[in-house]
Design an enzyme around this catalytic site. Structure first.
Site, short mmCIF file in Angstrom:
data_model
loop_
_atom_site.label_atom_id
_atom_site.label_comp_id
_atom_site.label_asym_id
_atom_site.label_seq_id
_atom_site.Cartn_x
_atom_site.Cartn_y
_atom_site.Cartn_z
N LYS A 57 -72.39 -5.93 -23.75
CA LYS A 57 -72.50 -5.67 -22.31
C LYS A 57 -72.57 -4.18 -21.96
O LYS A 57 -73.15 -3.82 -20.92
CB LYS A 57 -71.32 -6.30 -21.57
CG LYS A 57 -71.36 -7.82 -21.50
CD LYS A 57 -72.35 -8.30 -20.46
CE LYS A 57 -72.22 -9.79 -20.20
NZ LYS A 57 -73.16 -10.25 -19.15
N SER A 82 -65.09 -11.32 -15.03
CA SER A 82 -63.74 -11.64 -15.52
C SER A 82 -63.50 -11.08 -16.91
O SER A 82 -62.43 -11.26 -17.47
CB SER A 82 -63.54 -13.16 -15.55
OG SER A 82 -64.48 -13.75 -16.42
N GLU A 208 -76.55 -22.42 -26.58
CA GLU A 208 -75.57 -22.67 -25.52
C GLU A 208 -74.50 -23.64 -26.01
O GLU A 208 -74.77 -24.47 -26.89
CB GLU A 208 -76.24 -23.30 -24.30
CG GLU A 208 -77.16 -22.40 -23.52
CD GLU A 208 -77.70 -23.09 -22.28
OE1 GLU A 208 -77.43 -22.57 -21.18
OE2 GLU A 208 -78.38 -24.13 -22.41
N GLY A 212 -72.21 -26.43 -21.36
CA GLY A 212 -72.87 -25.51 -20.43
C GLY A 212 -74.33 -25.36 -20.76
O GLY A 212 -74.80 -24.26 -21.09
N ASP A 214 -77.08 -25.38 -18.97
CA ASP A 214 -77.91 -25.18 -17.78
C ASP A 214 -79.28 -24.59 -18.11
O ASP A 214 -80.29 -24.98 -17.52
CB ASP A 214 -77.19 -24.30 -16.75
CG ASP A 214 -76.73 -22.98 -17.33
OD1 ASP A 214 -75.89 -23.00 -18.25
OD2 ASP A 214 -77.20 -21.93 -16.87
N SER A 308 -72.69 -11.62 -30.28
CA SER A 308 -72.66 -10.80 -29.06
C SER A 308 -71.35 -10.09 -28.77
O SER A 308 -71.35 -9.12 -28.00
CB SER A 308 -73.05 -11.66 -27.86
OG SER A 308 -72.16 -12.75 -27.72
#
Length: 327
Positions: A57, A82, A208, A212, A214, A308
């Site tokens: 990130k 968060s 995924e 989750g 999506d 990641s």
């Protein structure tokens, strides 16, 4: 008529890499003969758990913050998160000599709140179950005159995340496939932009958690689909809808999405610790889980994996990876 979403190009990723040079870590690429033998392919793992703040990130947060006009940068930055993005924006602000205000849920892990504050950010809390963090984040930024850097739906954030794949491919040369975890879609959108520009035949496969899915459902439907709020140990991927900007990029560049169970994620975390000697958080382990569980079918010869991040406290890591037969 809705405005066209901004495009992220390979040139954007290259420019992000130049901004990040000497600021972000060029993380190591790991290999394992044991892993290669288990999956029947040569695997190259981009270990973003060694990135600053412990996850990829920081790449996107810094790339976005560094492009703010000087007068706006001086006023400060806001973000909502968060976890990893919160810490990334806080550190980016400190590196650029400005301040950050981060909106975090009241029940965010104490370690993550303390780390965010430790980078010098002001932490503002909210109730995630009754309040909308996106609306609150925009209101907070507007009220204080701050520049808001969202977690994934921002072209500069996406371009910054793509530098992870760029570095991987610069080190390994051509790969047949690239496996990337998918949450909001920023990491895979940036990675796919870089990977397909360098090697047009590469297969970019997202991973995924089963709860989750999506992005998988959205790609199959041809439009963004919302799923119930996921209940999975992969909290970094517990989103219910793909990003408005990331989805069309992934729709064009990503070949497929593989799904993994929480149990398969734990197996991958344990394998990474015992055989690779690294700590991965659940979201960071999903691509490795997909490989170990055979979720991508017959693997091609040379595979890149973006691990990641590794932001997980020791008690949770121990609890998740403890074997049931060990008392």
């Amino acid at each position: 008529m809705a405005a066209a979403a901004p495009t992220v190009t390979f040139a954007d990723v290259r420019q992000a890499a130049a901004r990040l040079e000497g600021i972000a870590h060029r993380t190591p690429v790991l290999t394992s003969r044991t892993l290669n033998s288990l999956v029947g392919a040569k695997v190259f793992i981009k270990a973003e758990n060694f990135q600053r703040i412990g996850a990829f990130k920081f790449r996107g947060a810094y790339n976005a913050a560094a492009q703010l006009p000087p007068d706006q940068l001086a006023k400060g930055i806001a973000a909502y998160s968060s976890g990893n993005h919160a810490q990334a924006v806080a550190l980016a602000a400190r590196e650029l000599g400005t301040t950050a205000v981060i909106l975090m849920p009241e029940d965010a892990p104490r370690s993550k709140r303390e780390a965010t504050a430790g980078y010098g950010a002001e932490v503002v809390t909210y109730d995630r179950y009754t309040q909308d963090r996106t609306a609150l984040g925009h209101a907070l930024a507007e009220d204080r005159g701050l520049a808001l850097i969202p977690p994934y739906d921002h072209p500069h954030v996406i371009a910054g995340q793509g530098t992870a794949a760029l570095e991987l491919l610069e080190e390994t040369g051509p790969l047949d496939a690239l496996l990337v975890p998918v949450g909001g879609g920023g990491l895979i959108a940036g990675s796919a932009t870089a990977a397909t520009a360098l090697h047009p035949g590469i297969r970019v496969i997202g991973v995924e958690p089963e709860a989750g899915d999506d992005t998988k459902r959205s790609l199959e439907a041809g439009t963004r689909v919302t799923v119930p709020v996921p209940r999975t140990i992969a909290d970094g991927q517990a989103l219910d809808t793909p990003g408005a900007l990331t989805f069309p990029l992934n729709q064009r560049l990503v070949e497929a999405i593989a799904l993994v169970s929480d149990a398969e994620i734990v197996t991958a975390m344990r394998f990474a610790f015992e055989r690779l000697k690294i700590v991965l958080e659940p979201s960071g382990a999903t691509p490795l889980a997909a490989l170990l569980a055979g979720r991508i079918g017959d693997p091609p010869r040379r595979i890149g994996v973006i691990a990641s991040g590794g932001n997980i406290d020791v008690d949770r890591f121990a609890a998740l990876t403890a074997r049931p037969d060990r008392g």
